[in-house]
Design a protein around this motif. Structure first.
Motif, PDB file in Angstrom:
ATOM      1  N   CYS A 284      -6.297  -6.668   3.109  1.00 10.86           N
ATOM      2  CA  CYS A 284      -6.495  -6.581   1.653  1.00 10.86           C
ATOM      3  C   CYS A 284      -6.770  -5.161   1.184  1.00 10.86           C
ATOM      4  N   LEU A 285      -7.059  -4.275   2.116  1.00 13.30           N
ATOM      5  CA  LEU A 285      -7.471  -2.919   1.753  1.00 13.30           C
ATOM      6  C   LEU A 285      -6.920  -1.935   2.781  1.00 13.30           C
ATOM      7  N   SER A 286      -6.248  -0.904   2.298  1.00 20.46           N
ATOM      8  CA  SER A 286      -5.747   0.145   3.195  1.00 20.46           C
ATOM      9  C   SER A 286      -6.203   1.506   2.667  1.00 20.46           C
ATOM     10  N   TRP A 287      -6.464   2.422   3.613  1.00 23.75           N
ATOM     11  CA  TRP A 287      -6.992   3.744   3.282  1.00 23.75           C
ATOM     12  C   TRP A 287      -5.906   4.801   3.474  1.00 23.75           C
ATOM     13  N   GLN A 288      -5.820   5.711   2.513  1.00 23.78           N
ATOM     14  CA  GLN A 288      -4.975   6.894   2.648  1.00 23.78           C
ATOM     15  C   GLN A 288      -5.916   8.108   2.625  1.00 23.78           C
ATOM     16  N   TYR A 289      -6.362   8.536   3.807  1.00 28.95           N
ATOM     17  CA  TYR A 289      -7.420   9.544   3.879  1.00 28.95           C
ATOM     18  C   TYR A 289      -6.961  10.905   3.374  1.00 28.95           C
ATOM     19  N   ASP A 290      -5.741  11.294   3.717  1.00 32.60           N
ATOM     20  CA  ASP A 290      -5.258  12.617   3.282  1.00 32.60           C
ATOM     21  C   ASP A 290      -5.132  12.690   1.765  1.00 32.60           C
ATOM     22  N   ALA A 291      -4.656  11.611   1.160  1.00 33.01           N
ATOM     23  CA  ALA A 291      -4.499  11.592  -0.296  1.00 33.01           C
ATOM     24  C   ALA A 291      -5.810  11.286  -1.009  1.00 33.01           C
ATOM     25  N   GLY A 292      -6.803  10.769  -0.285  1.00 33.67           N
ATOM     26  CA  GLY A 292      -8.081  10.424  -0.907  1.00 33.67           C
ATOM     27  C   GLY A 292      -7.980   9.208  -1.807  1.00 33.67           C
ATOM     28  N   THR A 293      -7.143   8.217  -1.385  1.00 32.17           N
ATOM     29  CA  THR A 293      -6.961   7.010  -2.191  1.00 32.17           C
ATOM     30  C   THR A 293      -7.028   5.771  -1.304  1.00 32.17           C
ATOM     31  N   VAL A 294      -7.182   4.622  -1.959  1.00 36.57           N
ATOM     32  CA  VAL A 294      -7.112   3.336  -1.268  1.00 36.57           C
ATOM     33  C   VAL A 294      -6.170   2.427  -2.037  1.00 36.57           C
ATOM     34  N   SER A 295      -5.593   1.476  -1.320  1.00 35.73           N
ATOM     35  CA  SER A 295      -4.776   0.433  -1.926  1.00 35.73           C
ATOM     36  C   SER A 295      -5.517  -0.876  -1.732  1.00 35.73           C
ATOM     37  N   VAL A 296      -5.847  -1.556  -2.820  1.00 33.25           N
ATOM     38  CA  VAL A 296      -6.737  -2.706  -2.743  1.00 33.25           C
ATOM     39  C   VAL A 296      -6.115  -3.914  -3.438  1.00 33.25           C
ATOM     40  N   TRP A 297      -6.358  -5.107  -2.862  1.00 36.78           N
ATOM     41  CA  TRP A 297      -5.861  -6.345  -3.463  1.00 36.78           C
ATOM     42  C   TRP A 297      -6.719  -6.717  -4.665  1.00 36.78           C
ATOM     43  N   THR A 298      -6.065  -7.176  -5.726  1.00 38.67           N
ATOM     44  CA  THR A 298      -6.760  -7.720  -6.886  1.00 38.67           C
ATOM     45  C   THR A 298      -6.056  -9.001  -7.313  1.00 38.67           C
ATOM     46  N   THR A 299      -6.670  -9.735  -8.205  1.00 36.47           N
ATOM     47  CA  THR A 299      -6.054 -10.969  -8.707  1.00 36.47           C
ATOM     48  C   THR A 299      -4.808 -10.663  -9.523  1.00 36.47           C
ATOM     49  N   ALA A 300      -4.660  -9.405  -9.965  1.00 39.65           N
ATOM     50  CA  ALA A 300      -3.470  -9.003 -10.717  1.00 39.65           C
ATOM     51  C   ALA A 300      -2.396  -8.412  -9.811  1.00 39.65           C
ATOM     52  N   GLY A 301      -2.627  -8.451  -8.505  1.00 42.21           N
ATOM     53  CA  GLY A 301      -1.667  -7.885  -7.562  1.00 42.21           C
ATOM     54  C   GLY A 301      -2.264  -6.698  -6.834  1.00 42.21           C
ATOM     55  N   ARG A 302      -1.459  -6.117  -5.963  1.00 43.95           N
ATOM     56  CA  ARG A 302      -1.917  -4.963  -5.184  1.00 43.95           C
ATOM     57  C   ARG A 302      -2.112  -3.764  -6.102  1.00 43.95           C
TER      58      ARG A 302
END
Length: 387
Positions: free
Chosen positions: A121-139
Motif C-alpha cells: 500500500c505504500l512505496s518509498w522513493q528516497y532519492d526523490a523524497g516522495t512516497v506513493s500511498v494508497w487512498t480510497t480515491a486510488g493510488r
C-alpha cells in the motif's frame, strides 16, 4: 532491534483531503467492525472469527484487500490489548466501575486514528523524497516527505515492515519501523549504577548527576499556563492550548534522550555495564499527599529507562535491572541498612561506620554493586567439571 523513524509528510491541496478521507473511512470501518465483534463475541482475527464475516463487508465500504486486512488486525489487536489490561488488573478488580465500563461497550477509534500501511500500500522513493500511498480515491503518487539525513539513511538501510499514517495537530506523519542489528555485547569491567529520581533525574555512580530542577520548573510553568488558559475559556485560549499541546512531553523526551546518551557513552568508553532500578508498579505502591501526586505522575522514569535500554543495545553495552529495595537506606561502604541512615532528601549518614555522602550518589553505588551481583549470577559457570 526495532526502532521507529518519524518523517513529516507534506501533501498538497489535492493530496491532503484524499489522505483525510482515507483515515476517516478506515476508522469508520474499524468502529463498525468493533461493534460487530463486541455484539458477536468474536474478537480473534481468523477466518472463523472476524475475517470470516467481515472481510467482504469491509471491501464493500471502500477498502481494498490489504487495508481491509489491516483494519481487521487493528480491531483484533485492540481487543487483545484490552484483555491483557483486564488480566493485569489495570482496569480494577472484577465488578469495579472502570472495568465494567471498559468491558460493556465496544472499543472506539478516533476518526483520525493511525492507520498501518505495508509495502503493498505504500512505496518509498528516497532519492526523490516522495512516497506513493494508497487512498480510497486510488493510488496517490508523489507525496513529498521531509526528514534528517540520518533518518533518511536509516530508512534506506534498515526500513522493514509496516509504517503508520498519522494525522496530528493538522500535520501528517509516517512512522516507519526499522530493523537495526544489535552490536555484540562485551564482557563488562564492572557496572555503573543509575539512581532515578525527581530532584535529580539521574545520578550515576561515576559522578554524573542530571539535576531535575530545570525540568520540574518547566513543567510547573506549563501547568500554570494551562490552568490560566483553561480558566479563560475563550476561543483564542483554546487555540493557544491546542498549539501548546504535547510541548511538555517533547521537552521531557529531549532531556531524557540527552541524559541517556551521556550515560551510555560513558559506560561504553569505560567498558562498563549499566545497572538500573526495576521501578515497575511504583505509582501503585507509593502513597503521597495530593500536592505531590502531580509531580510523581509526570515523572518520566519509564521513558528514560527505555531510552537507556535501546541505546545500550545499539552500543553493545550490558544492561541489567536490580531490586530497588533499601538502596536509599543501605550504606555503600559497610552495607548496613537502617532507615535513619537517610537523614534527609540529599544527605546520607551511616549509623554504623559514619560514612557521610550524597544520598543519591550512595544509592547509585548500591545499585552498581547489585548490578555486578545480578550479572555474575546470570552467567554460566566456568568452573571445570570434577572428573
Amino acid at each position: 532491534m526495532k526502532i521507529v523513524v518519524q518523517v513529516r509528510l507534506m501533501p498538497d491541496a489535492v493530496q491532503a483531503p484524499a489522505l483525510s478521507a482515507t483515515l476517516h473511512a478506515a476508522n469508520e470501518a474499524a468502529n463498525w467492525l468493533s461493534a460487530e465483534a463486541h455484539a458477536r463475541g468474536e474478537k480473534d482475527r481468523t477466518r472463523k472469527a472476524l475475517q470470516g464475516f467481515a472481510y467482504a463487508a469491509l471491501k464493500e465500504r471502500g477498502l481494498s484487500a490489504q487495508p481491509a486486512l489491516h483494519v481487521l488486525r487493528k480491531v483484533a489487536d485492540a481487543y487483545t490489548t484490552l484483555r491483557a489490561s483486564v488480566r493485569a488488573g489495570n482496569l480494577g478488580k472484577p465488578g469495579s466501575k472502570r472495568r465494567v465500563k471498559a468491558e460493556s461497550k465496544p472499543v472506539q477509534f478516533r476518526p483520525d486514528a493511525a492507520q498501518p500501511y505495508d509495502d503493498r500500500c505504500l512505496s518509498w522513493q528516497y532519492d526523490a523524497g516522495t512516497v506513493s500511498v494508497w487512498t480510497t480515491a486510488g493510488r496517490l503518487p508523489g507525496v513529498r516527505f521531509a526528514c534528517s539525513e540520518q533518518a533518511r539513511k536509516m530508512l534506506i538501510e534498515h526500513r522493514k515492515g509496516e509504517s503508520d499514517l498519522v494525522h496530528r495537530d493538522g500535520a501528517w506523519f509516517l512512522i516507519a519501523t526499522c530493523e537495526i542489528p544489535e552490536a555484540e555485547q562485551y564482557e563488562p569491567d564492572g557496572f555503573v549504577g543509575v539512581d532515578l529520581g525527581i530532584v535529580s533525574i539521574a545520578t550515576v555512580s561515576t559522578g554524573y548527576r542530571a539535576a531535575g530542577r530545570g525540568l520540574n520548573r518547566h513543567r510547573k510553568r506549563q501547568r500554570d499556563l494551562r490552568k490560566k488558559l483553561q480558566a479563560k475559556g475563550t476561543k483564542s485560549a483554546r487555540r493557544r492550548l491546542k498549539k501548546r499541546s504535547r510541548k511538555e512531553h517533547r521537552h521531557a523526551a529531549n532531556v531524557n534522550h540527552i541524559i541517556s546518551k551521556k550515560i551510555v557513552t560513558e559506560a561504553e568508553r569505560t567498558s562498563h555495564g549499566i545497572a538500573l532500578e526495576d521501578l515497575g508498579g511504583i505509582r501503585q505502591r507509593v502513597r503521597l499527599r495530593k500536592p505531590q501526586r502531580v509531580t510523581l505522575h509526570s515523572w518520566a522514569f519509564a521513558q528514560l529507562g527505555s531510552f537507556l535500554e535501546y541505546k545500550a543495545r545499539r552500543a553493545g553495552v550490558p544492561l541489567v535491572y536490580v531490586d530497588p529495595a533499601y538502596t536509599s537506606q543501605q550504606c555503600s561502604e559497610c552495607h548496613h541498612v537502617e532507615e535513619k541512615n537517610r537523614v534527609d532528601q540529599a544527605r546520607f549518614v551511616c549509623r554504623n561506620c559514619g560514612v557521610v555522602a550524597h544520598a543519591d550518589r550512595n544509592a547509585s553505588r548500591n545499585i552498581a554493586h547489585r548490578g555486578e551481583a545480578v550479572w555474575i549470577a546470570g552467567r554460566e559457570s566456568r568452573v571445570p567439571v570434577t572428573p
